[in-house]
Scaffold this active site. Sequence first.
Site, PDB file in Angstrom:
ATOM      1  N   HIS A  60      39.037  38.368  41.280  1.00 38.68           N
ATOM      2  CA  HIS A  60      39.672  39.104  42.579  1.00 38.68           C
ATOM      3  C   HIS A  60      40.954  38.821  42.378  1.00 38.68           C
ATOM      4  O   HIS A  60      41.854  38.058  42.434  1.00 38.68           O
ATOM      5  CB  HIS A  60      39.331  38.060  43.605  1.00 38.68           C
TER       6      HIS A  60
ATOM      7  N   HIS B 290      44.356  42.755  47.066  1.00 35.34           N
ATOM      8  CA  HIS B 290      44.670  42.343  48.458  1.00 35.34           C
ATOM      9  C   HIS B 290      45.632  41.210  48.915  1.00 35.34           C
ATOM     10  O   HIS B 290      45.727  40.646  49.756  1.00 35.34           O
ATOM     11  CB  HIS B 290      43.324  42.116  49.118  1.00 35.34           C
TER      12      HIS B 290
ATOM     13  N   TYR C 161      46.060  38.423  47.448  1.00 34.57           N
ATOM     14  CA  TYR C 161      45.757  36.896  46.987  1.00 34.57           C
ATOM     15  C   TYR C 161      46.442  36.567  45.617  1.00 34.57           C
ATOM     16  O   TYR C 161      47.275  37.195  45.015  1.00 34.57           O
ATOM     17  CB  TYR C 161      44.334  37.078  46.886  1.00 34.57           C
TER      18      TYR C 161
END
Length: 375
Positions: free
Chosen positions: A179, A182, A184
């Site tokens: 990931h 977004h 993060y």
Amino acid sequence: MTVTTPPASRAAQILARPIALNGLTVPNRIAMAPMTRAFAPDGIPGEDVVSYYARRAAAGVGLIITEGTYVGHESAGQSDRIPRFHGAEQLAGWARVTEAVHAAGGTIVPQLWHIGMVREQGQPPFPDAPAIGPSGLRVDGTEGTGRAMTRADLDAVIGAFADAAAAAERIGFDGVELHGAHGYLLDQFLWAGTNRRTDAYGGDPVARTRFAAEIVAAVRERVSAGFPVVLRYSQWKQGAYDARLAETPGELEAVLTPLAAAGVDAFHASTRRYWVPEFEGSDLNLAGWTKKLTGRPAITVGSVGLDGDFVQGFRGEGAPVQSIDRLLDSLEAEEFDLVAVGRALLQDPQWAAKVLGNRFDELKPFDPAALKSLS
């Protein structure tokens, strides 16, 4: 009497084709987008989670990308109901998920996650763990209660991602997704708004990719050669929807090239609306540009099958069903390779079966009020 089989719909013809991601063959072009649900007490995916993913695989989803799962670093998350990807009970739960998805005919990768400076001090599962990030800055530019990462922090997080990837292969997953989107942790390094470092991990766009590239390389070393490594990335951030890593294709190429060279097998380009062109002068969306610039397979995502972006949806606003003709046009033109479906598939586990079976009249508008009763 001769029985003739009706021709497959255009959707089936385009979406039912298999696709190779490194050594993995995905049976069709439909992926399930990662969607956080917080249904894992103590970070352990239970039998309800097993059923949740298996139902969608049985209905024709070719590639399941799990909800985000915290890697084994104490600062990685801030909920004891979001699944973790470390610990004997947690991994045993995930092994049952993979077994069920495979039995249903699907393939599955976990999304490995560290939230970085999004973390609030004092939250579980490790209340004493500080928020950490490249420069100790949140997406809005404030310092919050966190701190900038030291060399030891960098090494620990790199190791946590590599350990999680090795565990994923060991318990039967078909690949991993990192990931990096977004706002993060990985994205906090990629974006100039949160990365103000003056060492080798900050500065120009290529330097800002170093941390993510080192994670990719460490993962690549711990898994077999054919095991796919997918990276999800985005221009937008939570609370900063107009933020951009790159203003031009050239700037985007500078970000993606080191990541591909480090070992990314496919990119998952997260957008709020897949049909919006990414740069002026071209109809290509972010996934289209990603494939064009890197030569790697690309996954598109963003309100597929719905007329309205997901931010509206999770504010409680519904979204009527939208034609997927534009999506099929782009897939047929090989602008990108897979399509990840989020809210539509969250609400209707049979979405893929209905689309592949030309049962479009059975598709229902997205209704966020109904989600509490869905599994």
